[in-house]
Design a protein around this motif. Structure first.
Motif, mmCIF file in Angstrom:
data_model
loop_
_atom_site.group_PDB
_atom_site.id
_atom_site.type_symbol
_atom_site.label_atom_id
_atom_site.label_comp_id
_atom_site.label_asym_id
_atom_site.label_seq_id
_atom_site.Cartn_x
_atom_site.Cartn_y
_atom_site.Cartn_z
ATOM 1 N N UNK A 56 0.826 -1.212 0.000
ATOM 2 C CA UNK A 56 0.000 0.000 0.000
ATOM 3 C C UNK A 56 0.857 1.258 0.000
ATOM 4 N N UNK A 57 1.916 1.247 0.756
ATOM 5 C CA UNK A 57 2.815 2.402 0.829
ATOM 6 C C UNK A 57 3.715 2.473 -0.398
ATOM 7 N N UNK A 58 4.344 1.365 -0.735
ATOM 8 C CA UNK A 58 5.323 1.357 -1.821
ATOM 9 C C UNK A 58 4.695 1.729 -3.158
ATOM 10 N N UNK A 59 3.542 1.164 -3.457
ATOM 11 C CA UNK A 59 2.918 1.458 -4.750
ATOM 12 C C UNK A 59 2.511 2.923 -4.843
ATOM 13 N N UNK A 60 1.954 3.439 -3.762
ATOM 14 C CA UNK A 60 1.537 4.848 -3.769
ATOM 15 C C UNK A 60 2.738 5.779 -3.901
ATOM 16 N N UNK A 61 3.824 5.469 -3.211
ATOM 17 C CA UNK A 61 5.029 6.294 -3.307
ATOM 18 C C UNK A 61 5.617 6.200 -4.712
ATOM 19 N N UNK A 62 5.659 5.010 -5.266
ATOM 20 C CA UNK A 62 6.190 4.798 -6.623
ATOM 21 C C UNK A 62 5.413 5.620 -7.648
ATOM 22 N N UNK A 63 4.094 5.509 -7.617
ATOM 23 C CA UNK A 63 3.305 6.264 -8.584
ATOM 24 C C UNK A 63 3.371 7.767 -8.302
ATOM 25 N N UNK A 64 3.483 8.135 -7.032
ATOM 26 C CA UNK A 64 3.597 9.556 -6.683
ATOM 27 C C UNK A 64 4.882 10.172 -7.195
ATOM 28 N N UNK A 65 5.985 9.452 -7.025
ATOM 29 C CA UNK A 65 7.263 9.944 -7.560
ATOM 30 C C UNK A 65 7.152 10.103 -9.072
ATOM 31 N N UNK A 66 6.542 9.125 -9.717
ATOM 32 C CA UNK A 66 6.365 9.203 -11.163
ATOM 33 C C UNK A 66 5.500 10.388 -11.573
ATOM 34 N N UNK A 67 4.419 10.616 -10.841
ATOM 35 C CA UNK A 67 3.516 11.719 -11.185
ATOM 36 C C UNK A 67 4.177 13.072 -10.967
ATOM 37 N N UNK A 68 4.807 13.247 -9.813
ATOM 38 C CA UNK A 68 5.468 14.522 -9.509
ATOM 39 C C UNK A 68 6.623 14.769 -10.479
ATOM 40 N N UNK A 69 7.444 13.751 -10.682
ATOM 41 C CA UNK A 69 8.598 13.898 -11.565
ATOM 42 C C UNK A 69 8.211 14.166 -13.007
ATOM 43 N N UNK A 70 7.186 13.469 -13.483
ATOM 44 C CA UNK A 70 6.747 13.655 -14.858
ATOM 45 C C UNK A 70 6.123 15.035 -15.054
ATOM 46 N N UNK A 71 5.318 15.458 -14.098
ATOM 47 C CA UNK A 71 4.712 16.795 -14.199
ATOM 48 C C UNK A 71 5.791 17.873 -14.170
ATOM 49 N N UNK A 72 6.756 17.716 -13.272
ATOM 50 C CA UNK A 72 7.845 18.704 -13.189
ATOM 51 C C UNK A 72 8.650 18.730 -14.474
ATOM 52 N N UNK A 73 8.978 17.562 -15.014
ATOM 53 C CA UNK A 73 9.728 17.494 -16.270
ATOM 54 C C UNK A 73 8.947 18.168 -17.389
ATOM 55 N N UNK A 74 7.664 17.895 -17.456
ATOM 56 C CA UNK A 74 6.840 18.504 -18.498
ATOM 57 C C UNK A 74 6.842 20.018 -18.417
ATOM 58 N N UNK A 75 6.731 20.530 -17.193
ATOM 59 C CA UNK A 75 6.692 21.987 -17.038
ATOM 60 C C UNK A 75 8.066 22.623 -17.240
ATOM 61 N N UNK A 76 9.114 21.993 -16.705
ATOM 62 C CA UNK A 76 10.451 22.596 -16.739
ATOM 63 C C UNK A 76 11.197 22.382 -18.049
ATOM 64 N N UNK A 77 10.974 21.235 -18.693
ATOM 65 C CA UNK A 77 11.768 20.895 -19.872
ATOM 66 C C UNK A 77 10.946 20.955 -21.160
ATOM 67 N N UNK A 78 9.715 20.496 -21.099
ATOM 68 C CA UNK A 78 8.908 20.419 -22.313
ATOM 69 C C UNK A 78 8.039 21.645 -22.542
ATOM 70 N N UNK A 79 8.118 22.607 -21.641
ATOM 71 C CA UNK A 79 7.387 23.856 -21.833
ATOM 72 C C UNK A 79 5.889 23.755 -21.612
ATOM 73 N N UNK A 80 5.445 22.758 -20.861
ATOM 74 C CA UNK A 80 4.020 22.653 -20.557
ATOM 75 C C UNK A 80 3.635 23.759 -19.582
ATOM 76 N N UNK A 81 2.382 24.193 -19.601
ATOM 77 C CA UNK A 81 1.967 25.288 -18.722
ATOM 78 C C UNK A 81 2.168 24.942 -17.244
ATOM 79 N N UNK A 82 2.703 25.895 -16.493
ATOM 80 C CA UNK A 82 2.931 25.724 -15.054
ATOM 81 C C UNK A 82 1.966 26.649 -14.315
#
Length: 104
Positions: A56-82
């Motif tokens: 329960x903890x590991x899966x949520x943390x794994x997907x959370x890291x992926x969501x936060x990291x992907x959103x940050x990458x999109x905004x910082x590198x790919x020019x997605x709206x922030x």
């Protein structure tokens, strides 16, 4: 050690999520190959971390890291709206990840 493996698995999740974008629907060979490799490595590391962490903890943390990291990458590198709302949502996910980590 399990938390380190889980963190690396989350980073690889960011890699394969971004790779999906760069592979253009799996029509570009090398981005596609790297995406599939990152997927396999991410799942493999998650599996190793689950040997000693609650699912329960590991899966949520794994997907959370992926969501936060992907959103940050999109905004910082790919020019997605922030927008303020998007940043607030990412901050809320990050806070949830921290709470889950503290909870164990």
């Amino acid at each position: 050690m399990a938390w380190v493996l889980l963190f690396l698995a989350g980073l690889l999740e960011v890699g394969w999520a971004v790779g999906l974008k760069l592979s253009a629907g799996f029509t570009r060979l090398w981005p596609s190959v790297l995406t599939v490799a990152a997927m396999a490595a991410s799942i493999g590391l998650l599996g190793l971390a689950l040997k000693s962490l609650p699912v329960s903890t590991a899966y949520a943390v794994w997907t959370g890291i992926g969501a936060v990291g992907t959103a940050a990458f999109g905004m910082l590198v790919l020019g997605e709206p922030a927008t303020a709302l998007k940043i607030g949502g990412v901050a809320a996910i990050a806070a949830g990840i921290a709470m889950l980590k503290i909870a164990g």
